[in-house]
Write a protein that holds these residues in place. Structure first.
Motif, PDB file in Angstrom:
ATOM      1  N   GLN A   1      78.964  -6.870 125.028  1.00 49.35           N
ATOM      2  CA  GLN A   1      78.508  -7.144 123.889  1.00 49.35           C
ATOM      3  C   GLN A   1      78.099  -8.717 123.911  1.00 49.35           C
ATOM      4  O   GLN A   1      77.804 -10.019 124.963  1.00 49.35           O
ATOM      5  CB  GLN A   1      79.467  -7.448 123.354  1.00 49.35           C
ATOM      6  CG  GLN A   1      79.934  -7.750 121.718  1.00 49.35           C
ATOM      7  CD  GLN A   1      80.711  -9.288 121.609  1.00 49.35           C
ATOM      8  OE1 GLN A   1      81.043 -10.205 121.410  1.00 49.35           O
ATOM      9  NE2 GLN A   1      81.684  -8.333 120.475  1.00 49.35           N
TER      10      GLN A   1
ATOM     11  N   MET B   1      74.466 -11.764 121.460  1.00 49.58           N
ATOM     12  CA  MET B   1      74.150 -11.409 120.468  1.00 49.58           C
ATOM     13  C   MET B   1      73.138 -12.107 120.506  1.00 49.58           C
ATOM     14  O   MET B   1      72.628 -12.869 121.795  1.00 49.58           O
ATOM     15  CB  MET B   1      75.174 -12.328 120.268  1.00 49.58           C
ATOM     16  CG  MET B   1      75.559 -12.589 119.061  1.00 49.58           C
ATOM     17  SD  MET B   1      76.248 -14.648 118.091  1.00 49.58           S
ATOM     18  CE  MET B   1      77.999 -14.537 119.430  1.00 49.58           C
TER      19      MET B   1
ATOM     20  N   LEU C   1      74.083  -9.143 116.128  1.00 45.15           N
ATOM     21  CA  LEU C   1      74.675  -8.852 117.709  1.00 45.15           C
ATOM     22  C   LEU C   1      74.374  -7.185 118.454  1.00 45.15           C
ATOM     23  O   LEU C   1      74.406  -6.031 117.771  1.00 45.15           O
ATOM     24  CB  LEU C   1      76.120  -8.144 117.539  1.00 45.15           C
ATOM     25  CG  LEU C   1      77.326  -8.812 118.569  1.00 45.15           C
ATOM     26  CD1 LEU C   1      78.744  -9.733 118.334  1.00 45.15           C
ATOM     27  CD2 LEU C   1      78.299  -7.313 117.753  1.00 45.15           C
TER      28      LEU C   1
ATOM     29  N   SER D   1      78.926 -16.690 127.443  1.00 45.38           N
ATOM     30  CA  SER D   1      78.544 -16.153 125.973  1.00 45.38           C
ATOM     31  C   SER D   1      79.502 -16.216 125.706  1.00 45.38           C
ATOM     32  O   SER D   1      81.086 -15.959 125.925  1.00 45.38           O
ATOM     33  CB  SER D   1      77.792 -15.331 126.643  1.00 45.38           C
ATOM     34  OG  SER D   1      78.573 -14.148 127.229  1.00 45.38           O
ATOM     35  N   GLU D   2      79.336 -16.367 123.736  1.00 43.55           N
ATOM     36  CA  GLU D   2      80.846 -16.864 123.641  1.00 43.55           C
ATOM     37  C   GLU D   2      81.168 -14.954 122.643  1.00 43.55           C
ATOM     38  O   GLU D   2      80.131 -14.031 123.145  1.00 43.55           O
ATOM     39  CB  GLU D   2      80.679 -16.564 122.040  1.00 43.55           C
ATOM     40  CG  GLU D   2      81.299 -18.186 121.921  1.00 43.55           C
ATOM     41  CD  GLU D   2      80.827 -19.300 121.086  1.00 43.55           C
ATOM     42  OE1 GLU D   2      81.680 -19.596 120.389  1.00 43.55           O
ATOM     43  OE2 GLU D   2      79.343 -18.748 120.426  1.00 43.55           O
ATOM     44  N   HIS D   3      82.070 -13.972 122.982  1.00 40.87           N
ATOM     45  CA  HIS D   3      82.529 -13.095 122.711  1.00 40.87           C
ATOM     46  C   HIS D   3      83.364 -12.641 120.887  1.00 40.87           C
ATOM     47  O   HIS D   3      84.166 -13.741 121.415  1.00 40.87           O
ATOM     48  CB  HIS D   3      83.950 -12.401 123.312  1.00 40.87           C
ATOM     49  CG  HIS D   3      83.758 -10.931 124.067  1.00 40.87           C
ATOM     50  ND1 HIS D   3      83.102 -10.599 124.839  1.00 40.87           N
ATOM     51  CD2 HIS D   3      83.967 -10.479 122.961  1.00 40.87           C
ATOM     52  CE1 HIS D   3      82.889  -8.935 124.802  1.00 40.87           C
ATOM     53  NE2 HIS D   3      83.955  -9.255 124.374  1.00 40.87           N
ATOM     54  N   LEU D   4      82.570 -12.073 120.615  1.00 37.56           N
ATOM     55  CA  LEU D   4      82.932 -12.254 118.812  1.00 37.56           C
ATOM     56  C   LEU D   4      84.036 -11.100 118.834  1.00 37.56           C
ATOM     57  O   LEU D   4      84.021  -9.740 119.553  1.00 37.56           O
ATOM     58  CB  LEU D   4      81.914 -12.304 118.103  1.00 37.56           C
ATOM     59  CG  LEU D   4      80.739 -12.868 117.768  1.00 37.56           C
ATOM     60  CD1 LEU D   4      79.811 -12.788 116.872  1.00 37.56           C
ATOM     61  CD2 LEU D   4      81.169 -14.275 117.698  1.00 37.56           C
ATOM     62  N   GLY D   5      84.856 -11.463 117.699  1.00 36.91           N
ATOM     63  CA  GLY D   5      86.253  -9.878 117.957  1.00 36.91           C
ATOM     64  C   GLY D   5      85.007  -9.354 116.202  1.00 36.91           C
ATOM     65  O   GLY D   5      85.251 -10.675 115.224  1.00 36.91           O
ATOM     66  N   ILE D   6      85.236  -8.807 116.601  1.00 39.52           N
ATOM     67  CA  ILE D   6      84.935  -8.088 115.433  1.00 39.52           C
ATOM     68  C   ILE D   6      85.694  -6.450 114.875  1.00 39.52           C
ATOM     69  O   ILE D   6      86.434  -6.034 115.558  1.00 39.52           O
ATOM     70  CB  ILE D   6      83.404  -6.668 115.832  1.00 39.52           C
ATOM     71  CG1 ILE D   6      82.064  -7.603 116.179  1.00 39.52           C
ATOM     72  CG2 ILE D   6      83.396  -6.017 114.893  1.00 39.52           C
ATOM     73  CD1 ILE D   6      81.558  -6.835 116.884  1.00 39.52           C
TER      74      ILE D   6
END
Lengths: 382, 264
Positions: free
Chosen positions: B38, B40, B47, B123-128
Motif C-alpha cells: 500500500q 501513496m 493510493l 510510510s503511513e499506512h492508511l486504514g481504508i
C-alpha cells in the motif's frame, strides 16, 4: 532569534521528531506563515548586489514585494493555502532583545560606512545585510500585495509565531512555517522549516512534530518550555555557562527551572539578578492571540487590475511578467481544489511493526468475487 | 526466510510498470496470506493497494511477516531484465537488507540472480474502511484507458457522472468540451466487452485526469476495470489480477471551492 541551539539539540536527542519532507507533499494543506521573518529574509537575499537592492523609480526598495510575490506563487502552485501572520505589538519582555538588535544594527551601520571607505566588497555585503530592518512600510506593502493576491492576512495582537501556533493548535491550519524555533515553544503541533527557501536551493522541508519532540525528550510541555528558556529565548537572558545540552540535562534531572535554581552550583553558574523566567514562561504558555471566532480565513481570486496597478504602475515591475504570474495564480487556484486522501482515510498506527497486514478494503461483494476466482486456483505446492 | 515462486513472471513486470510512475518508494508486506503493498503518491492524492494472494504462487514460503522497503524504479529496472516467459522467484533471508530476484528461462537453461538493496521507508499506512458505493461501473479496461487518454488531450479534469442512462465522462478545456457516454451493455458475445452499471444513487465527481491516465497503465493486467464511486469518497479503480488478487487505485476527488468544510 528563537531558541539557541535547539535545532541541534533536537537533531541529537530527538531524531524521530524531525522528518525531511518534499515541498510537494504539502499539497492542499493550509499553512500559517510568519510574515515578518519572511520579509526580513527577502530584504536580505532577493536581488541584492552589495548595497544595491531592487528598487522602484522613486528609489524605494521592492525586494520584499518581489520575494513575497514569487514565493507565494510557488506555494499556491504547489496547491498550498498560505495564511500570512504579521507581528503586532511586541511583549514588554522582548523590548530588551529588540533594543539589543537595534544597537547591533547601529554597529553594523558604522561598520558598513567604514567598509565603504576602504572598499572591501565582502565586508560591504556582510554589513549591509546586517543593517536590514523591516519597516512598517515594508509590512504594509506586503499586506497590500497579499490581499490583492487573494491570500488571507492576519495581524496578530502580539507575536506572530504565537498566533501561528494558536491557528495550528485549533486545527485552522495544518502546520506553521517559520525559521524561528520559537514556534515549537509556543506549541505549534507541526512546525516546518525551509518551506520558504527558494526552489533553486533544493533544501527539503524539515517537519517537526511537537508531540514527538516531547515523547523523544521524555518531557512534558511545561518542562519543554522551561528547557527553551534555559537555552536562551527572546524574552530573557540565559544563565552563563548553560547551553542547550546542559539545560536538557538539568531539566531532566530537576524537572523545572525552580528546582534547577535550588540545586545548581550558584558559584559556578551566575544567575542574572533580574531574571524574569516566570514571565517568559507565561508568554509562551498563554500568549496574547486571537481566538478562532475572531479570524476568518478565506482564499479569494486574485485582483488582476489591482495587482498590475500596484506592482507595475507604482513599483515598476515588468507588466508581462505580472500578467503571466496572475495567470499562474488563477490556474493554481483551480488546482488547490484537489482533495487529499487523508481527509477520507485515517492513518493506522501499525506502520513500524510489519506484522499484521490487514485487508481492510475488501467489500463484501468483492470478497464473493474473489472467492470465485480463488476456486479456480488449485495448484499450491509446498 | 521468504521464497515466492511465480511462474507467470510477466505479471510482476506488468504490476511494476503500472505503479512505478505513481509511487517512488514503497514497503512490500509479505505474510502467510500473500504479497501486498500500500503506498501513496508524493502529494497524497492517490493510493495504490496491491494484493497477490499466496495461492497464486507456485511456491509460497513466508515464515514470518516481513516488510521490505524498495525503490520501485530500481525494482523495475531489475525486473525489466527478466524475459516475458521467465519464472520469477523473490527471495529474502531473515534479517537481511537485500532481496533477490531470480529469473529462470522456461527451458531452465538460463538462471539469473539480481540482488537489490532494501531501504527503510517510514510510510503511513492508511486504514481504508469498508464502504457501500453509490455506483459501480464495470467496463472493458481498454475502453476506459482510451477515454482517459482522449479526454486529457482536451482538458485536465474529468467529471464522471453515473445516471440511469449510463456513465458519462466529460471534460472542458481551452479549445472546447468533450463528453463520452457509455451505456449499459450486457448483450455482447464476449463477457469482457460488457459494460455493467450498478447504481443505487446517481453520483457525479471530478478527478484529475493526470492520475486517471497513470492508473490505466495497469490495463495489460486485466481486460475489465471496475470503477466504484460514492459522493463522499475517493474513487476506486480496480484491475483484477487473474487468480491472484487485485491492484486498486484510490483517487481523492476535486472539491468545490466554496466548500469550507475541507480539512486543513
Amino acid at each position: 532569534m528563537g531558541i539557541k541551539g535547539l535545532t541541534k539539540l533536537l537533531a541529537d536527542n530527538a531524531p524521530k521528531a524531525l522528518k525531511e519532507q518534499k515541498f510537494e507533499s504539502y499539497f492542499g494543506r493550509k499553512i500559517a506563515i510568519d510574515a515578518s521573518m519572511s520579509i526580513y529574509q527577502f530584504l536580505i537575499v532577493v536581488g541584492r548586489i552589495g548595497t544595491e537592492m531592487l528598487t522602484n523609480e522613486a528609489g524605494e526598495v521592492t525586494s520584499h514585494l518581489q520575494g513575497m510575490f514569487t514565493r507565494t506563487i510557488r506555494l499556491l502552485e504547489a496547491g498550498m493555502k498560505p495564511v500570512y501572520v504579521f507581528d503586532g505589538q511586541p511583549p514588554d519582555l522582548k523590548k530588551q532583545e529588540l533594543a539589543k538588535r537595534y544597537s547591533r544594527r547601529a554597529d553594523a551601520t558604522e561598520d558598513l560606512h567604514a567598509a565603504l571607505e576602504t572598499g572591501n566588497k565582502e565586508d560591504i555585503e556582510k554589513f549591509s545585510k546586517r543593517t536590514v530592518k523591516v519597516t512598517k512600510q515594508h509590512n504594509d506593502d506586503c499586506k497590500k500585495l497579499l490581499r490583492l493576491m487573494g491570500v488571507p492576512v492576519i495581524e496578530a495582537p502580539s507575536e506572530a509565531e504565537a498566533q501561528c501556533a494558536a491557528l495550528c493548535k485549533s486545527g485552522q491550519v495544518y502546520a506553521v512555517a517559520s525559521e524561528d524555533m520559537d514556534s515549537l515553544t509556543f506549541g505549534a503541533p507541526i512546525f516546518l522549516r525551509h518551506l520558504m527557501d527558494p526552489s533553486s536551493r533544493k533544501v527539503p522541508v524539515m517537519e517537526f512534530e511537537v508531540s514527538k519532540v516531547l515523547e523523544e525528550l521524555n518531557l512534558t510541555m511545561e518542562q519543554f518550555i522551561d528547557l527553551c528558556i534555559l537555552c536562551g529565548c527572546d524574552y530573557c537572558d540565559s544563565i552563563r555557562g548553560i547551553g542547550a545540552q546542559t539545560a536538557l540535562k538539568l531539566i531532566r534531572q530537576h524537572g523545572s527551572i525552580e528546582n534547577v535554581l535550588e540545586n545548581i552550583n550558584k558559584e559556578r553558574y551566575q544567575i542574572p539578578d533580574d531574571w524574569p523566567y516566570q514571565e517568559a514562561r507565561r508568554l509562551f504558555k498563554e500568549p496574547l492571540v486571537f481566538t478562532d471566532e475572531q479570524l476568518e480565513l478565506k482564499w479569494a481570486a486574485p485582483d488582476e487590475e489591482g495587482l498590475i496597478n500596484f506592482l507595475v504602475t507604482e513599483n515598476g515591475f515588468n507588466s508581462d511578467r505580472i500578467t503571466k504570474a496572475v495567470e499562474k495564480i488563477k490556474t493554481a487556484k483551480n488546482k488547490s481544489s484537489q482533495g487529499r486522501l487523508e481527509s477520507f482515510f485515517k492513518p493506522v498506527v501499525s506502520t513500524s511493526a510489519p506484522n499484521k497486514r490487514k485487508e481492510m478494503s475488501v467489500k463484501p461483494e468483492k470478497e464473493a468475487a474473489n472467492k470465485k476466482s480463488k476456486a479456480g486456483v488449485g495448484r499450491k505446492k509446498k | 526466510m521468504l521464497e515466492l515462486r511465480l511462474v507467470q513472471g510477466s505479471l510482476l513486470k506488468k504490476v511494476m510498470e503500472s505503479i512505478k510512475d505513481l509511487v517512488n518508494d514503497a514497503n512490500f508486506d509479505c505474510s502467510a496470506t500473500g504479497f501486498s503493498l500500500q503506498a501513496m503518491d508524493s502529494s497524497h492524492v492517490a493510493l495504490v493497494a496491491l494484493l497477490l494472494r499466496s495461492e497464486g504462487f507456485e511456491h509460497y514460503r513466508c515464515d514470518r511477516n516481513i516488510s521490505m522497503g524498495m525503490n520501485l524504479n530500481n525494482m523495475s529496472k531489475m525486473l525489466k531484465c527478466a524475459g516475458n516467459d521467465d519464472i520469477i522467484t523473490i527471495k529474502a533471508d531473515d534479517g537481511s537488507d537485500t532481496v533477490t530476484f531470480m529469473f529462470e528461462s522456461p527451458t531452465q537453461d538460463k538462471i539469473a540472480d539480481f540482488e537489490m538493496k532494501l531501504m527503510d521507508i517510514d510510510s503511513e499506512h492508511l486504514g481504508i474502511p469498508e464502504a457501500e458505493y453509490h455506483a459501480i461501473v464495470r467496463m472493458p479496461s481498454g475502453e476506459f484507458a482510451r477515454i482517459c487518454k482522449d479526454l486529457s488531450s482536451i482538458g485536465d479534469t474529468v467529471v464522471i457522472s453515473v445516471t440511469k442512462e449510463g456513465v458519462k465522462f466529460s471534460t472542458r478545456g481551452d479549445i472546447g468540451t468533450a463528453n463520452v457516454v457509455c451505456r449499459q451493455n450486457t448483450t455482447v458475445d464476449k463477457p469482457d466487452e460488457a459494460t455493467i452499471i450498478e447504481m443505487n444513487e446517481p453520483v457525479s465527481l471530478t478527478f484529475a485526469l493526470r492520475y486517471m491516465n497513470s492508473f490505466t497503465k495497469a490495463t495489460p493486467l486485466s481486460s475489465m476495470v471496475t470503477i466504484s464511486l460514492s459522493s463522499e469518497l475517493p474513487v476506486v479503480v480496480e484491475y483484477k489480477i487473474a487468480e491472484m488478487g487485485y491492484i486498486r487505485f484510490y483517487l481523492a476527488p476535486k472539491i468545490e471551492e466554496d466548500d469550507e468544510e475541507t480539512k486543513p
